[in-house]
Write a protein that holds these residues in place. Structure first.
Motif, PDB file in Angstrom:
ATOM      1  N   MET A  36       0.820  -1.211   0.000  1.00 17.60           N
ATOM      2  CA  MET A  36       0.000   0.000   0.000  1.00 17.60           C
ATOM      3  C   MET A  36       0.856   1.264   0.000  1.00 17.60           C
ATOM      4  N   ALA A  74      -8.362   4.751  -2.846  1.00 13.53           N
ATOM      5  CA  ALA A  74      -7.527   5.796  -2.217  1.00 13.53           C
ATOM      6  C   ALA A  74      -6.192   5.910  -2.960  1.00 13.53           C
ATOM      7  N   LYS A  75      -5.705   4.784  -3.439  1.00 12.18           N
ATOM      8  CA  LYS A  75      -4.444   4.829  -4.190  1.00 12.18           C
ATOM      9  C   LYS A  75      -4.672   5.406  -5.584  1.00 12.18           C
ATOM     10  N   GLN A  77      -6.784   7.640  -6.290  1.00 14.63           N
ATOM     11  CA  GLN A  77      -6.905   9.097  -6.142  1.00 14.63           C
ATOM     12  C   GLN A  77      -5.523   9.753  -6.229  1.00 14.63           C
ATOM     13  N   GLN A  78      -4.573   9.152  -5.546  1.00 12.81           N
ATOM     14  CA  GLN A  78      -3.207   9.692  -5.573  1.00 12.81           C
ATOM     15  C   GLN A  78      -2.638   9.642  -6.995  1.00 12.81           C
TER      16      GLN A  78
END
Ligand code: FAD
Lengths: 269, 711
Positions: A36, A74-75, A77-78
């Motif tokens: 992650m 969430a990843k 998004q980055q």
């Protein structure tokens, strides 16, 4: 061909290739150590597909590009903070694992069903783009399975060039063995194109494009549907990194022409 | 430092902190525009800029085509447009201090010269942005905006010319030898001015199309000094001058220009009025410069922070791989896996570099965010003054005396939390002048503090980082370009005002009662954190802060044997070290706040779930390490200042060597001072344990296979 294409690019994240990739046994099968936390990039072959899609959309008026990504949201998004700057597109997110240890069939099923649900998608103008392989899974079968599920029979693999005719028909160059290309002609959409490197450089980041894309990206991330992808029932007997091999021979006092000749002979096999 | 006790959580650092962590710590997790700016700047920095450095582009002083590729890359990637407002073609609305700070940080991660090159263009525009007329703003912003798709236009580039050839003006002095005179003034027409300016060390001058120059009046028909815009095509001499033979920042262009040009008077930045046949510039050069530098100095400070943090990965890789390939350690042995990291000193020193880098980045970004807040409130304040017809610096200062009490009251209420008079608090919160005073008092300290400490101490710590790489450190091909970065830091400590200028400013602004009131509240805040057992060294910092405040108050009234007050603007030997001490304390305070922010907000980010405890523990240990160091520095300075100006008691000779314990000097409040000093020492308990833990984490953290620049 006045109305352009509806181009759906399938692409997700893979760990940045410079990171240390250390396989470990996770609770749900093999995983990468600190997975992650590893910075990620858009899967390189899928990235080429995205750049080609953006280029095609620019030249074929009325076209639109979607990026369909299966990955931890969430990843994603980055990742979007970079990718959204490259080209205009609308994002569709499927929230699930992007690990290299998932089964390509499950990934393909999740992606195909997300594509089916895209509102306003015109199947008669649909080009499904993606990478010819993934830098993490390297199965080289995902795009074909997506095509199968969507009922698209015209499929091209290892594509480096797509030339669209005014009629909407197109010519495709696919990589085949021996450094050769296979040239095909296709009457038109719908089709699946799994890209190799294509011909376009990576577009520079443009925060202005990014900010425009973000208006759709954040809602897309918020309404992402979870998908169960993994490798249930599959047992991995062993996972290891490719060994670094060093076969260096030091030669002295040999003219460069001779060294070059030897290398060419070696390459030719 | 009783907080770092045995129940400390044992999760260790998994990887180097990535964007998810930094966005939370530096408070831009909800700013997608800034996150994008980071990514796009990073791609230029670690792509083109890194290649230029690796290809030896730093080995020439002249501006050339190879270096000019950078400008194109800045334009294409949006870096140039970061400075512009959306109405001028930019994409970031509102204040841009944080955005520009992030740009500087990312570029300096690879090469600070590239950052200087990018920032100098903004510096040229800044006088126009801060004080220019609407027309000037529109004209120059739109000319400097990169060409948009379909446009065939070369963007303009600017340079900012203040510094003059010796023995004239540096960033500090009021004496300007560049001159402006009336060349021609026809009845009812715009006056034409003759401007003569020689510049020294002017960045971007090798290619600038326009210069914003500082000049003084040499004509009784011009009332005061001003800043004025000079263009390449103006009639006269626009000689770029010879390139400066810099040892640093060679990716930027620096020259000593000679400018002698005729320009219309409407080039005076901020415009002018005419009264009784005299041109009165609306702003003197001093007013423009103050508005500019207080912002741009923060960005410079962050250039040094980036370098310290960028050194961590290359040093770890070097240390771990140090003995690989030799006969003495096979894979799997500690010698092979850990290399130099088996040695305690190597990892302890790296921990110090890391802790300093964190403190410096935290201080710098806090300052950048504060200036974003200040920009907004300052704009509102200016509006009010305009409506009330309050013009000129003196009238404004007078008007700002009125809300002073309200500002003090607001600070008290702000830190009272739940117990406060909420109605009054909200009332003062809406009072623009109160808000301006509070924010401004802090900005006046944070700006010189970060410029001074980040660059000055940063240069010391960069040297430490270089030494950790052994001989490799001082070669051109040292990974991470650490040798170049060390040298470059010295320029950051110098330009836009050398350290002495920052110390001087601090020695005034840190005695502002509004700042001191906030500082007192921070001491309480630190005590509270220590009581909550946060394991960040807050107790140590609380005592050190108290000691500093006691010393300042003591020195402000204590007199030397000639009856002169010790704390006095001209007495640099007192004011300057005390300013240095404050910087140490401020930096670690912001480092702690960022660590606590990560602890509080990290759990909301699912990417961090697993790794968060390791990050929080590690950053907490770094805080404790830094707090101990900062307390030591501050304590040492305070003790020297408090005792150092006392003559020895009669009969004890001329030096303190013969002094027996207890027979020393006496002064008012000595017991309190001694008590605080003792407490400070005791608070260091556990500091070295924190360092051991942090150093251990440094030996275990996973790093990438290779550095991502140059690739
Ligand atoms: C590469 C480079 C780029 C630059 N770019 C620009 C630019 O774009 N535009 C521009 O206008 N300028 C620029 N400068 C100039 C720069 O801002 C000045 O060099 C800097 O402010 C220091 O001034 P100085 O060199 O005159 O040093 P000085 O003022 O002579 O300072 C030297 C030392 O004197 C002492 N000192 C000076 N003043 C005081 C004081 N008040 N109290 C106590 N001690 C004091 C301190 O020890 C100080 O470090 C640049 C300089 C360099 C090297």
């Amino acid at each position: 061909m006045s109305s352009g294409f509806h181009i759906v690019v399938c692409g997700s994240l893979v760990p940045d290739p410079l990171q240390t990739l250390e396989p470990i046994a996770g609770p749900a099968g093999p995983a990468l150590k600190n997975e992650m936390m590893l910075p990620s990039v858009l899967d390189p072959w899928a990235a080429h597909a995205l750049y080609e899609a953006a280029h095609l959309a620019k030249t074929a008026a009325g076209s639109k590009v979607w990026l369909v990504s299966l990955g931890p949201k969430a990843k994603l998004q980055q990742l979007m903070m970079t990718i959204a700057q490259k080209a205009p597109f609308e994002l569709v997110v499927v929230d699930g694992s992007a690990s290299g240890f998932t089964d390509p069939f499950e990934a393909a099923a999740a992606l195909a069903s997300a594509i089916e649900k895209i509102p306003g998608l015109d199947r008669s103008r649909l080009l499904v783009f993606g990478g010819c392989a993934s830098a993490s899974r390297d199965a080289s079968v995902t795009m074909q399975m997506i095509g199968e599920q969507l009922g698209i029979a015209d499929q091209f693999l290892g594509v480096d060039e797509l030339t669209v005719q005014p009629s909407g028909a197109f010519k495709v160059l696919e990589r085949i063995e021996g450094g050769q290309y296979q040239a095909s002609e296709c009457a038109g959409a719908p089709a699946v194109l799994a890209w190799a490197t294509g011909n376009l450089p990576e577009p520079p980041n443009n925060p202005q494009v990014g900010m425009a894309n973000m208006r759709g990206i954040m809602p897309a991330l918020q309404k992402a549907q979870p998908a169960k992808v993994g490798a249930e029932g599959v047992t991995f007997a062993k996972v290891e990194l490719p060994q670094q091999k060093r076969e260096t021979r030091i030669v002295k006092d040999v003219p460069v022409e001779e060294i070059a000749k030897e290398i060419i002979t070696w390459i030719k096999g | 430092m009783s907080q770092t006790n045995s129940d400390h959580n044992t999760a260790v650092l998994s990887t180097l902190p990535g964007d998810d962590v930094r966005q939370i710590m530096w408070r831009f997790a909800d700013r997608y525009d800034l996150q994008m700016v980071v990514q796009s700047t990073r791609s230029v920095a670690r792509g083109l800029v890194a290649k230029l450095v690796a290809d030896g582009a730093r080995n020439s002083h002249e501006w050339n085509e190879q270096k000019a590729e950078m400008l194109k890359a800045f334009d294409e990637s949006g870096v140039t447009a970061v400075f512009m407002d959306p109405e001028d073609g930019g994409f970031i609305a509102g204040p841009k201090n944080m955005a520009l700070a992030l740009v500087a940080f990312e570029l300096s991660w690879v090469d600070a010269g590239a950052a200087t090159c990018s920032l100098a263009g903004n510096l040229a525009l800044a006088p126009i942005h801060e004080k220019g007329t609407d027309e000037q703003k529109h004209t120059y912003m739109s000319r400097c905006l990169p060409a948009q798709p379909g446009e065939n236009r070369k963007p303009w580039r600017g340079a900012f010319a203040l510094t003059e050839p010796l023995p004239y003006v540096g960033v500090d002095t009021g004496v300007v030898s560049g001159k402006v005179r009336v060349a021609e003034w026809k009845e009812g027409k715009e006056p034409v001015l003759q401007v003569d300016k020689r510049g020294r060390f002017i960045t971007n001058m090798g290619f600038a199309n326009f210069v914003t120059a500082v000049v003084d009046t040499a004509d009784e028909r011009i009332k005061s000094s001003c800043m004025i815009i000079l263009e390449e095509g103006d009639p006269g001499i626009y000689d770029r001058g010879s390139a400066t033979l810099k040892l640093v920042h060679q990716l930027s262009s620096t020259c000593d220009p000679i400018l002698s040009l005729k320009v219309p008077a409407n080039r005076i930045i901020g415009g002018y009025t005419i009264k009784d046949g005299v041109i009165i510039p609306n702003f003197s050069h001093g007013e423009v410069i103050e508005a500019v530098f207080r912002r741009t100095r923060v960005t410079v400070a962050l250039m040094s922070s980036a370098k310290l943090l960028s050194a961590i990965e290359p040093v770890i890789r070097y240390q771990r791989g140090r003995f690989r390939g030799g006969d003495s350690g096979a894979p799997g042995t500690p010698r092979y896996d850990l290399g130099l990291q088996q040695k305690e000193d190597a990892v302890h020193r790296l921990t110090d570099v890391w802790a300093s880098g964190e403190a410096s980045a935290s201080l710098g970004f806090a300052a950048a965010r504060l200036f974003d807040a200040l920009d907004e409130v300052e704009k509102r304040k200016n509006q009010i003054f305009e409506e009330q017809g309050i013009k000129g610096a003196r009238a404004q200062m007078k008007a700002l005396k009125v809300p002073q009490q309200g500002a003090l009251e607001y600070i008290k209420l702000l830190y009272q939390g739940g117990k406060r008079d909420q109605k009054r608090f909200e009332e003062l919160g809406k009072d623009t002048l109160v808000q301006f005073l509070v924010t401004d008092s802090l900005a006046n300290v944070l700006c010189p503090a970060c410029k001074l400490w980040n660059t000055g101490h940063g240069a010391d710590m960069m040297r430490e980082a270089v030494s950790l790489m052994g001989g490799y450190g001082i070669t051109e091909d040292c990974p991470g370009f650490l040798g170049q970065k060390w040298m470059d830091t010295q320029l950051e400590a110098t330009y836009e005002g050398p350290e002495a200028v920052q110390r001087r400013q601090l020695s005034v602004t840190m005695t502002n009662e509004l700042f001191l009131e906030q500082y007192r509240e921070w001491i309480k805040e630190m005590r509270q954190l220590a009581a909550e057992n946060t394991c960040i060294g807050a107790g140590t910092l609380a005592v050190a802060m108290e000691l500093w405040l006691w010393t300042l108050e003591h020195l402000s009234t204590a007199k030397d044997e000639n009856g002169k007050v010790l704390y006095h603007g001209q007495r640099h030997g007192v004011c300057f070290p005390l300013a240095d001490a404050l910087c140490w304390l401020l930096a670690v305070r912001y480092q702690m706040l960022d660590t606590l922010e990560l602890k509080a907000k990290g759990p909301a980010n699912p990417v961090l779930t697993e790794a968060l405890p390791g990050f929080v523990n590690f950053f907490s240990d770094l805080c404790a390490v830094q707090a101990a160091r900062a307390a030591g520095e501050a304590g040492k300075i305070c003790a020297e200042l408090v005792y150092g100006y006392h003559r020895l008691p009669e009969g004890s000779g001329t030096c303190a060597c013969s002094l027996k314990a207890g027979s020393g000097v006496s002064f008012d409040g000595k017991e309190t001072f001694v008590h605080l000093r003792n407490r400070l020492d005791e608070c260091l308990a556990g500091a070295r344990l924190a360092k051991d833990r942090a150093a251990n984490a440094v030996t275990q953290v996973m790093i990438p296979e290779a550095l991502d620049y140059p690739v």
